[in-house]
Design a protein around this motif. Structure first.
Motif, PDB file in Angstrom:
ATOM      1  N   MET A  81       0.968  -1.266  -0.247  1.00 53.10           N
ATOM      2  CA  MET A  81       0.060  -0.519  -0.247  1.00 53.10           C
ATOM      3  C   MET A  81       0.372   1.373  -0.145  1.00 53.10           C
ATOM      4  N   LEU A  82       2.205   1.505   1.037  1.00 55.75           N
ATOM      5  CA  LEU A  82       2.729   2.298   1.020  1.00 55.75           C
ATOM      6  C   LEU A  82       3.716   2.623  -1.015  1.00 55.75           C
ATOM      7  N   GLU A  83       3.724   1.694  -1.167  1.00 58.51           N
ATOM      8  CA  GLU A  83       4.295   1.719  -2.154  1.00 58.51           C
ATOM      9  C   GLU A  83       3.350   2.007  -3.364  1.00 58.51           C
ATOM     10  N   GLU A  84       2.154   1.899  -3.476  1.00 57.32           N
ATOM     11  CA  GLU A  84       0.866   2.278  -3.863  1.00 57.32           C
ATOM     12  C   GLU A  84       0.922   3.754  -3.853  1.00 57.32           C
ATOM     13  N   SER A  85       0.725   4.438  -2.500  1.00 54.93           N
ATOM     14  CA  SER A  85       0.758   5.658  -2.065  1.00 54.93           C
ATOM     15  C   SER A  85       1.439   6.825  -3.089  1.00 54.93           C
ATOM     16  N   SER A  86       2.828   6.280  -2.948  1.00 55.88           N
ATOM     17  CA  SER A  86       4.050   6.880  -2.722  1.00 55.88           C
ATOM     18  C   SER A  86       4.344   6.808  -4.986  1.00 55.88           C
ATOM     19  N   VAL A  87       3.503   5.848  -5.654  1.00 56.69           N
ATOM     20  CA  VAL A  87       3.815   6.178  -7.119  1.00 56.69           C
ATOM     21  C   VAL A  87       2.414   6.736  -6.999  1.00 56.69           C
ATOM     22  N   GLU A  88       1.405   7.241  -6.756  1.00 57.62           N
ATOM     23  CA  GLU A  88       0.723   7.857  -6.590  1.00 57.62           C
ATOM     24  C   GLU A  88       0.383   9.296  -6.433  1.00 57.62           C
ATOM     25  N   SER A  89       1.494  10.164  -5.539  1.00 61.96           N
ATOM     26  CA  SER A  89       1.904  10.512  -5.279  1.00 61.96           C
ATOM     27  C   SER A  89       2.740  11.837  -6.197  1.00 61.96           C
ATOM     28  N   SER A  90       4.319  10.739  -6.914  1.00 60.35           N
ATOM     29  CA  SER A  90       5.392  11.110  -7.627  1.00 60.35           C
ATOM     30  C   SER A  90       4.403  11.191  -9.024  1.00 60.35           C
ATOM     31  N   SER A  91       3.585  10.730  -9.481  1.00 58.89           N
ATOM     32  CA  SER A  91       2.614  10.890 -10.419  1.00 58.89           C
ATOM     33  C   SER A  91       2.112  12.065 -10.318  1.00 58.89           C
ATOM     34  N   GLN A  92       1.469  12.476  -9.403  1.00 55.66           N
ATOM     35  CA  GLN A  92       1.036  14.004  -9.980  1.00 55.66           C
ATOM     36  C   GLN A  92       1.812  15.048  -9.699  1.00 55.66           C
ATOM     37  N   ALA A  93       2.930  14.500  -8.517  1.00 54.02           N
ATOM     38  CA  ALA A  93       3.919  15.613  -8.977  1.00 54.02           C
ATOM     39  C   ALA A  93       4.185  16.105 -10.287  1.00 54.02           C
ATOM     40  N   ASP A  94       4.614  14.566 -10.766  1.00 48.70           N
ATOM     41  CA  ASP A  94       4.903  14.746 -12.089  1.00 48.70           C
ATOM     42  C   ASP A  94       3.960  16.127 -13.311  1.00 48.70           C
ATOM     43  N   THR A  95       2.646  15.553 -12.731  1.00 47.67           N
ATOM     44  CA  THR A  95       1.557  16.353 -13.559  1.00 47.67           C
ATOM     45  C   THR A  95       2.076  17.578 -13.452  1.00 47.67           C
ATOM     46  N   THR A  96       2.217  18.018 -12.064  1.00 44.18           N
ATOM     47  CA  THR A  96       1.693  19.644 -11.634  1.00 44.18           C
ATOM     48  C   THR A  96       2.949  20.612 -12.439  1.00 44.18           C
ATOM     49  N   ALA A  97       3.764  19.385 -12.004  1.00 37.65           N
ATOM     50  CA  ALA A  97       5.518  19.987 -12.907  1.00 37.65           C
ATOM     51  C   ALA A  97       4.948  20.512 -14.464  1.00 37.65           C
ATOM     52  N   GLU A  98       5.259  19.616 -15.270  1.00 37.70           N
ATOM     53  CA  GLU A  98       4.513  19.515 -16.619  1.00 37.70           C
ATOM     54  C   GLU A  98       2.965  21.146 -16.674  1.00 37.70           C
ATOM     55  N   THR A  99       2.588  21.009 -15.762  1.00 37.71           N
ATOM     56  CA  THR A  99       1.539  21.631 -16.084  1.00 37.71           C
ATOM     57  C   THR A  99       2.022  23.693 -15.814  1.00 37.71           C
ATOM     58  N   GLU A 100       3.417  23.546 -14.906  1.00 36.02           N
ATOM     59  CA  GLU A 100       3.878  24.706 -14.737  1.00 36.02           C
ATOM     60  C   GLU A 100       4.852  25.246 -16.032  1.00 36.02           C
ATOM     61  N   ILE A 101       5.702  23.438 -16.067  1.00 34.30           N
ATOM     62  CA  ILE A 101       6.529  23.659 -17.562  1.00 34.30           C
ATOM     63  C   ILE A 101       5.617  24.295 -18.448  1.00 34.30           C
ATOM     64  N   ALA A 102       4.415  23.959 -19.117  1.00 32.76           N
ATOM     65  CA  ALA A 102       3.249  24.731 -19.997  1.00 32.76           C
ATOM     66  C   ALA A 102       3.499  25.970 -19.987  1.00 32.76           C
ATOM     67  N   ARG A 103       3.054  26.824 -18.583  1.00 37.28           N
ATOM     68  CA  ARG A 103       2.409  27.392 -18.597  1.00 37.28           C
ATOM     69  C   ARG A 103       3.760  28.104 -18.910  1.00 37.28           C
ATOM     70  N   SER A 104       4.578  28.063 -18.221  1.00 36.01           N
ATOM     71  CA  SER A 104       6.257  29.137 -18.752  1.00 36.01           C
ATOM     72  C   SER A 104       6.659  29.128 -20.045  1.00 36.01           C
ATOM     73  N   ALA A 105       6.219  27.799 -20.375  1.00 31.83           N
ATOM     74  CA  ALA A 105       6.592  27.860 -22.539  1.00 31.83           C
ATOM     75  C   ALA A 105       5.743  29.001 -22.891  1.00 31.83           C
ATOM     76  N   LYS A 106       4.202  29.295 -22.412  1.00 33.40           N
ATOM     77  CA  LYS A 106       3.436  30.086 -23.177  1.00 33.40           C
ATOM     78  C   LYS A 106       3.260  31.542 -23.105  1.00 33.40           C
ATOM     79  N   GLN A 107       4.163  32.502 -24.361  1.00 30.48           N
ATOM     80  CA  GLN A 107       4.588  33.417 -24.625  1.00 30.48           C
ATOM     81  C   GLN A 107       4.015  34.742 -23.426  1.00 30.48           C
ATOM     82  N   GLU A 108       4.304  35.733 -23.758  1.00 35.98           N
ATOM     83  CA  GLU A 108       4.142  36.813 -22.190  1.00 35.98           C
ATOM     84  C   GLU A 108       2.610  37.041 -23.302  1.00 35.98           C
ATOM     85  N   ALA A 109       1.705  37.293 -23.045  1.00 35.69           N
ATOM     86  CA  ALA A 109       0.933  38.292 -24.142  1.00 35.69           C
ATOM     87  C   ALA A 109       1.160  39.842 -23.245  1.00 35.69           C
ATOM     88  N   LYS A 110       0.564  41.354 -24.113  1.00 37.63           N
ATOM     89  CA  LYS A 110       0.707  42.258 -23.614  1.00 37.63           C
ATOM     90  C   LYS A 110      -1.008  42.762 -24.149  1.00 37.63           C
TER      91      LYS A 110
END
Length: 406
Positions: free
Chosen positions: A1-30
């Protein structure tokens, strides 16, 4: 159970990181807005938003993706009451005509560009134009009302527009007249003001003690009508009552605006309310007035025909209770105090004024008498009654009557 929870947390962290990377990759609008840009009022709030986006944004100084549309922006106008500030979204609401209005705009962002903060500006909204088309020739019969749905058309057909119709012409009695036709809502407002004039005499009644409705029915000059309306508009007590009861006070103000549009009618011209009551030919001018529109006019004509539907010349029942007329009754008819015949419509007597259009020709049977004057001497006579002038047509009626001593 601990291993599954660790994997799930890691997956969520990866998704969040990808989202932040995508956001930072967007161009600044003015987003840069023009100051004091102008648009024209539009009854369609969505089209008004399109006009704002097209005319207020300085696209040369802004940094935005190509092909942006009105839906890509949030546009709001400054609203609220008193100290309460509210920003209302357009097209949930719209801007009325007027200069120096506060708005703010935000670019919402897309897959490639970040959203911007709100940027404020002021905007001028010009009054729109309205085209008024009046049917070239409208024909009705005396006593009937015009049908607004076919009498004129508006483009745009904005419900906020008040339309007044002025009739100027000569009736069948060869008398000139000017009439103003109000809408049902406007007539209700006139009725309310008149009732209020009865109730609150000291506030809004004039020296002649006549209400607005009474004056309109009686006939007043254009200048007098303007003075009355302006007196009501500038009366804070009266206007507060009207506003509190939900009446559109713009409708009463617009009467003066409509009168000002008729440059061919001077201030001394007498005007009455409603569709002309008498047969005749009239020039009809429809005037459309609204706070967001330049005053629009259109001209046509109204022909009021003599009404023949169900109209008959009949003996006056008040005179012919029996078969004979007394000398005193004949004398009253000769003096104009009574009438030999009346006009009826579908069997019902018309107003007494209509009897004045009946013309008589008398011929004596047992007395020498020929002419249009009512005989008063005892004897038997033949009369032919016809209609001349007036507002009604009926086939001639010929009958024999007898005058007897009192």
């Amino acid at each position: 159970m601990l291993e599954e929870s660790s994997v799930e947390s890691s997956s969520q962290a990866d998704t969040t990181a990808e989202t932040e990377i995508a956001r930072s990759a967007k161009q600044e609008a003015k987003l840069v807005l023009k100051e004091n840009a102008s648009i024209t009022y539009n009854m369609d709030a969505a089209k008004e938003k399109e006009a704002i986006v097209a005319n207020v944004i300085d696209y040369e100084k802004s940094v935005l993706p190509a092909g942006t549309k009105a839906d890509d922006f949030t546009v709001e106008r400054k609203g609220g009451f008193g100290l309460v500030l509210i920003w209302d979204k357009i097209p949930d609401t719209k801007l009325d005509a007027g200069d120096g209005q506060d708005i703010r705009i935000k670019y919402n962002g897309n897959a490639d560009y970040k959203a911007t903060d709100e940027v404020k500006a002021t905007i001028n909204v010009a009054k729109a134009t309205v085209n008024v088309s009046v049917t070239p020739v409208t024909t009705i019969y005396a006593g009937e009302e015009i049908d607004r749905s076919t009498f004129y058309t508006l483009d745009p057909n904005d419900p906020e527009l008040d339309v007044y119709i002025f009739f100027v012409g000569v009736n069948s009695d060869l008398k000139g007249c000017v009439n103003i036709k109000l809408s049902e809502d406007q007539e209700k407002l006139i009725n309310f003001i008149s009732n209020a004039q009865d109730k609150w005499y000291d506030f809004i009644k004039d020296d002649e003690s006549l209400t607005l409705k009474e004056k309109l029915q009686e006939g007043i000059t254009v200048g007098q009508l303007k003075d009355i309306i302006n007196g009501i508009v500038t009366n804070e007590f009266m206007m507060n009552i009207l506003n509190g009861l939900g009446y559109d006070t713009e409708a009463i103000k617009n009467i003066v605006t409509a009168l000002d549009a008729l440059t061919s009618i001077n201030e001394d011209t007498t005007i009455a309310i409603g569709t002309p009551a008498h047969a005749g030919a009239y020039v009809a001018t429809a005037v459309a007035v609204g706070k967001n529109y330049e005053t629009g006019t259109g001209t046509g004509s109204l022909v009021i025909l003599k009404n023949w539907k169900g109209i008959k010349i009949e003996k006056n029942p008040a005179i012919f209770e029996g078969r004979e007329i007394t000398v005193s009754e004949a004398q009253a008819i000769a003096n104009g105090e009574s009438t030999l015949c009346i006009l009826t419509k579908d069997g019902n007597p018309l107003n007494s004024a209509s009897a004045g259009s009946i013309h008589y020709w008398f011929t004596g049977v047992t007395k020498v008498h020929v002419g249009t004057k009512m005989p008063t001497a005892p004897g038997k006579y033949i009369v032919t009654a016809t209609v001349r002038g007036g507002d009604y047509f009926a086939f001639p009626s010929t009958f024999v009557f007898t005058i007897v001593a009192d």
